[in-house]
Motif scaffolding. Structure first.
Motif: not given
Length: 352
Positions: A18-24, A112-119, A323-331
């Motif tokens: 989900a955090l990667l959805r807006g990534a280029p 919910y997060y899988l739906e938000q991801s659009g993956a 969530i902390e790990s997910a944010m770190s992965l996305a960054e």
């Protein structure tokens, strides 16, 4: 467009996607070997009833600061989580902490997060081998042909990362291997008992922590825990064993383990009626007892192309740790996707 594969549809994988959805220039796929989403935040359904056989609650600690706090607020605002109001006997609550339940089952958080991801999410995809091929990752699975990706994110339990075959075996350096091998998990069993609509379960609590039984640690009347009452849906009971019992019977016959748990359960709650169906769940990797030390929530195994792993084995076994790990992965992943964007900008238009 860069192809990104997230292996594991648990909380870390789903939130990371989900955090990667807006990534280029990122096209994200999520694969999981199970039949559905959730990982250890799973909800089992039987007939019209359901039961959370993994995580039971989501706890927001008072010292939690932004931006992780916003994840709780978003889930509450969308009705995915709501405050725990049902009586739970024996629960230790830290001052200022807030506990939440998921009315539609704990797996609804991950969904919910899988739906938000659009993956592009695919189940029953058991990854077995990861190898390098022409500057990309070739990912093999038990069923279906291999596929190639530019970035691979591993979020399954650490021992399953170490079981992967292919070039990945030699790409993990000795120091990383020692760190990964140091990670340990507790094991336990969970039992879900499902009843016909209208069945009464006469206990004064919604859930209870047990301290004086060698087998059972936790019992929940799951619909009461979620504060859901419906004449059309039967109640369900969840039983979690102690860690010691789980370890001692980890490789025992599940049918025998189920009977052992039931015998202890009937001593604790003798008035419990006979269920219409039972689900026995073995959690080989239940909760992390020792995580990778001094870790930022992820570990880069290979840089070009990027192979990275994360999950509660790199933080701790709760919602906030995932969530902390997910944010770190996305960054860590986003700069690699930006590289693809820069490279694409240099290509002639007829090659894009």
């Amino acid at each position: 467009m860069a192809r990104v594969l997230v292996v594991g549809a648990g909380l870390t994988g789903a939130a990371g996607a989900a955090l990667l959805r807006g990534a280029p220039r990122g096209q994200v796929a999520v694969w999981d070997k199970a039949r559905g989403a959730g990982g250890r935040m799973s909800t089992t359904r039987a007939d019209r009833g359901s039961a959370d056989l993994g995580a039971q609650f989501v706890t927001c600690e008072p010292e939690l600061a932004e931006p992780r706090l916003s994840f709780y607020e978003e889930l509450v605002s969308h009705g995915v989580l709501k405050p725990l109001t049902a009586p739970v006997e024996g629960m230790v609550v830290r001052e200022g902490s807030r506990n939440y339940v998921a009315p539609q089952g704990i797996s609804s958080v991950v969904k919910y997060y899988l739906e938000q991801s659009g993956a592009d999410v695919s189940y029953e995809q058991h990854v077995t081998r990861i190898s390098l091929r022409d500057g990309r990752w070739e990912v093999f699975r038990k069923a279906g042909p291999p596929e190639q990706f530019d970035v691979v994110i591993l979020t399954m339990p650490v021992p399953q990362i170490l079981q992967l075959q292919g070039d990945v075996v030699n790409l993990i350096n000795e120091s990383q291997k020692q760190q990964l091998e140091s990670v340990s998990y507790s094991s336990r069993y969970a039992l879900g008992l499902f009843y016909e609509a209208g069945t009464g379960i006469a206990v004064p609590w919604a859930a209870q922590y047990i301290t004086d039984n060698p087998c059972i640690r936790f019992i929940s009347i799951d619909n009461k825990k979620r504060n859901i009452e419906s004449p059309e849906v039967g109640p369900s009971v969840v039983v979690h064993t102690t860690v010691t019992f789980g370890s001692e019977h980890l490789d025992s016959d599940p049918a025998e383990v189920q009977q052992l748990i039931l015998s202890h359960l009937h001593r604790i709650v003798p008035s419990l009626p006979e269920p219409s169906s039972i689900k026995c769940q073995r959690w080989r990797y239940s909760q992390v007892t020792r995580a990778v030390p001094n870790c930022p929530g992820q570990m880069i195994l290979h840089t070009q192309p990027l192979l990275i792993c994360g999950g509660d084995g790199f933080t701790r076994s709760n919602f906030d740790g995932c969530i902390e790990s997910a944010m770190s992965l996305a960054e860590a992943v986003k700069p690699h996707l930006q590289q693809f964007q820069s490279q694409a900008a240099k290509l002639p238009l007829d090659l894009l």
